[in-house]
Design an enzyme around this catalytic site. Structure first.
Site, PDB file in Angstrom:
ATOM      1  N   GLU A  70       1.062  -1.336  -0.283  1.00 51.06           N
ATOM      2  CA  GLU A  70       0.052  -0.103   0.097  1.00 51.06           C
ATOM      3  C   GLU A  70       0.753   1.105  -0.109  1.00 51.06           C
ATOM      4  OE1 GLU A  70      -3.890  -0.522   2.099  1.00 51.06           O
ATOM      5  OE2 GLU A  70      -3.700   1.842   2.694  1.00 51.06           O
ATOM      6  N   ASP A 120      -2.690  -2.837   3.011  1.00 53.22           N
ATOM      7  CA  ASP A 120      -3.034  -3.539   3.887  1.00 53.22           C
ATOM      8  C   ASP A 120      -4.262  -4.196   4.201  1.00 53.22           C
ATOM      9  OD1 ASP A 120      -0.668  -1.314   4.814  1.00 53.22           O
ATOM     10  OD2 ASP A 120      -2.483   0.101   5.037  1.00 53.22           O
ATOM     11  N   TYR A 167       4.350   3.182  11.675  1.00 49.12           N
ATOM     12  CA  TYR A 167       2.557   4.000  11.870  1.00 49.12           C
ATOM     13  C   TYR A 167       1.803   4.935  11.987  1.00 49.12           C
ATOM     14  CZ  TYR A 167      -0.944   3.993   8.270  1.00 49.12           C
ATOM     15  OH  TYR A 167      -2.143   4.457   7.074  1.00 49.12           O
TER      16      TYR A 167
END
Length: 602
Positions: free
Chosen positions: A7, A110, A313
């Site tokens: 992604e 994801d 993240y």
DNA sequence: GCAAGGTC
């Protein structure tokens, strides 16, 4: 050649590293017989109305119901207007070339609805026909990645997930584009009056709270306070009830004698468990409270720290980590022992048993909670340092021990019953990390109470009548709004219960800051000090839509229920027809009632 | 000129 597509670059690089591939190319990495590439989130979006022949903004076009949706390259705003994002175009060309060479594609976007959509939109836009398999992992440790590759799923297993994602996307387009044009046109086409499944209920929450606050009628009430004295230390005790009139309070006040008798003393310890690790929303709330940063600023700074490999993240909706990540935590804590503010707490924690409250693999969704990576920060700006410290400090808090408080309640009789309460921290536990004063402390609370015994008589040095007023609910600020969006306006204090309600929230962690910015850009709301208040335009829009479904968080809830059914195999067509019917309905209603929005001159 | 979703 097998092509793995992630992604985002960070994940693509991580997977390549696990495979031992290290030939870096422009937009991909090669090695060990594989090619690792990535998107940058959504590269493609549903095409704008003009691409279906709906030119200009015109009532004749409404409702716009394209027979078949088209995809177009993500746009950026420039001086010349909206153009294809050149970086996106370039990456898409790279992906196309790789897909053309591929024998097989492995989808490593994801593990969720949008991740599936990101890949499928690329695949269908490129008219790719190559076979693909799906990597489905929820943590990016080496073990999880390797395990995931041993258990690749057939791509078609996720067809219904794609269907639900595509429906979400189309429904938002249909309702949002049509409602926006309908309201804008009806009000005289003097500016953009946007509406949408997420932004409009958010606006409604801000307006409703503002009106409730503005129209609140404060009521006066009275309290009687006495100040008994124990060996020179006086403390505050308050009559056990409030009084509607000054006369009632005066009678109690007059009944207070020269001494008060200690009727009872209760002292009980209370354990306060450490807070959970941060997800994006909670750190945005914290940064707004402590530093005054907007949600958008915090997201920007976090993105920066993430690109510098200092934090994990950031756009995560989970406040938990799995056991594999937990195994790295002692090392991360040890890495903070030199930190100027909480190095000492890191040292303490290094030898302590760690709390596992934030460890729960089942509650890790696409991404785990935000953690420092262990890389040493270097030359951070003050704002970056502040956000980094919120991440690192919260990690120390989350694995620390309980804070133990002693709650004391003393009942004193002097004509009437009075109560003194006090809270003393016995063991700071996790609260030692930031050592902040508590924000929810009541003003009736004494910091510490003297030791008194039941039956004792104490002289009363002072007594007073306090005139107070009931207070309205506070206006929303960014912190309280973000919290309210997580549970779609329902106020739930309990942290874990709120976690369970997240599925019913408005927007996603990654989009909430943008939603607030949209409302500001539309001149629907403005920042007044830290508060978010509606403008006359925002209130006028609210008046038109407030009783309609588009202004209610339940619209999202009912869509989500249907989308979940589609994911488990229910008919796509039926839902799409319902959305079209709703689009026709809301468009007609807004064309009729939207005249009521009279734009105020700026 | 417009949605919500994702990310550099």
């Amino acid at each position: 050649m097998k092509v793995i597509i992630a992604e985002k670059p960070s994940v693509g690089r991580e997977i390549a590293r696990v495979f031992g591939a290290n030939t870096k190319r422009e937009g991909y990495i090669e090695g060990k017989g594989y090619t690792f590439t990535w998107a940058f989130g959504h590269l493609l979006q549903l095409a704008a109305p003009q691409e279906y022949g709906y030119y200009g903004w015109s009532v004749q076009n409404l409702p716009m119901l394209p027979p078949k949706f088209k995809l177009s390259i993500r746009k950026v705003r420039t001086k010349e207007g909206l153009v294809d994002d050149p970086g996106v175009k370039k990456q898409l060309d790279i992906i196309k070339a790789l897909f053309d060479e591929a024998t097989e594609i492995i989808v490593a976007t994801d593990a969720g609805r949008e991740g599936e959509l990101i890949f499928r939109y690329i695949y269908y836009y490129l008219k790719c026909k190559k076979p693909f398999k799906r990597l489905w992992i929820s943590s990016q440790t080496d073990a999880a990645i390797k395990d995931g590759f041993r258990n690749l799923k057939p791509g078609s297993d996720y067809d219904t997930l794609f269907n639900s994602a595509h429906c979400r996307s189309q429904s938002d387009w249909l309702v949002g584009m049509n409602a926006t044009q309908a309201l804008s046109l009806a009000s005289g086409n003097k500016g953009v009056l946007s509406l949408g499944r997420v932004q409009t209920p958010t606006l409604a929450m801000i307006c409703a709270r503002y009106l409730e606050n503005r129209d609140f009628k404060p009521e006066t009430y009275f309290q009687v306070a006495i100040f008994p004295d124990k060996d020179g230390q006086s403390f505050k005790a308050i009559a056990d009830k409030n009084f509607k009139t000054r006369e009632e309070a005066q009678a109690v006040f007059d009944g207070v004698g020269p001494t008060g008798n200690i009727a009872s003393v209760e002292a009980k310890p209370r354990k306060e468990p450490p807070p959970l690790l941060h997800d994006l929303s909670s750190i945005q709330q914290e940064a707004n409270k402590k530093k005054g940063f907007t949600a958008d600023q915090t997201l920007g700074i976090l993105q920066n720290l993430y690109e510098g490999k200092l934090v994990t993240y950031p756009r995560t909706g989970s406040r938990y980590i799995g056991d594999d990540v937990f195994a790295q935590v002692p090392g991360l804590i040890a890495g903070l022992t030199e930190h100027s503010d909480f190095g000492k707490q890191a040292t303490v924690l290094a030898d302590a048993k760690l709390s596992k409250r934030s460890v729960n693999a089942k509650k890790v969704t696409d991404h785990h909670a935000i953690l420092p990576t262990g890389e040493k920060p270097w030359q951070l700006s003050p704002d970056q340092q502040a956000i980094y410290d919120l991440v690192a400090g919260r990690m120390l808090e989350a694995f620390h021990g309980d804070c133990i408080k002693e709650i004391t309640k003393i009942t004193i009789t002097s004509g009437h019953k009075f109560i003194a309460s006090g809270t003393v921290i016995r063991t700071a536990g996790w609260r030692a990390v930031f050592n902040d004063p508590e924000d929810d402390k009541k003003d009736e609370d004494n910091a510490a109470l003297p030791k008194v015994t039941q039956g004792e008589d104490l002289p009363i040095k002072e007594k007073t009548i306090l005139e107070k007023q009931t207070k309205p609910k506070a206006l929303y600020n960014e912190a309280t709004l973000l919290k309210a969006l997580e549970t779609a306006g329902k106020e739930i204090e309990d942290e874990e219960l709120r976690e369970a309600m997240k599925a019913g929230g408005l927007g996603t962690p990654a989009t909430r800051a943008a939603i607030i910015e949209t409302l500001l850009t539309r001149n629907y709301i403005l920042r007044e000090k830290k508060n978010l208040v509606p403008t006359p335009t925002g209130l006028a829009v609210y008046q038109v839509v407030k009783d309609r479904r588009i202004a209610q968080a339940e619209l999202t809830g009912s869509w989500e229920k249907r989308l979940e059914e589609i994911r488990s195999g229910a008919s796509v067509n039926e839902f799409q027809e319902e959305i079209k019917a709703y689009t026709r309905e809301i468009t007609q209603e807004l064309l009729r009632s939207g005249k009521a929005v009279v734009l105020q001159p700026a």
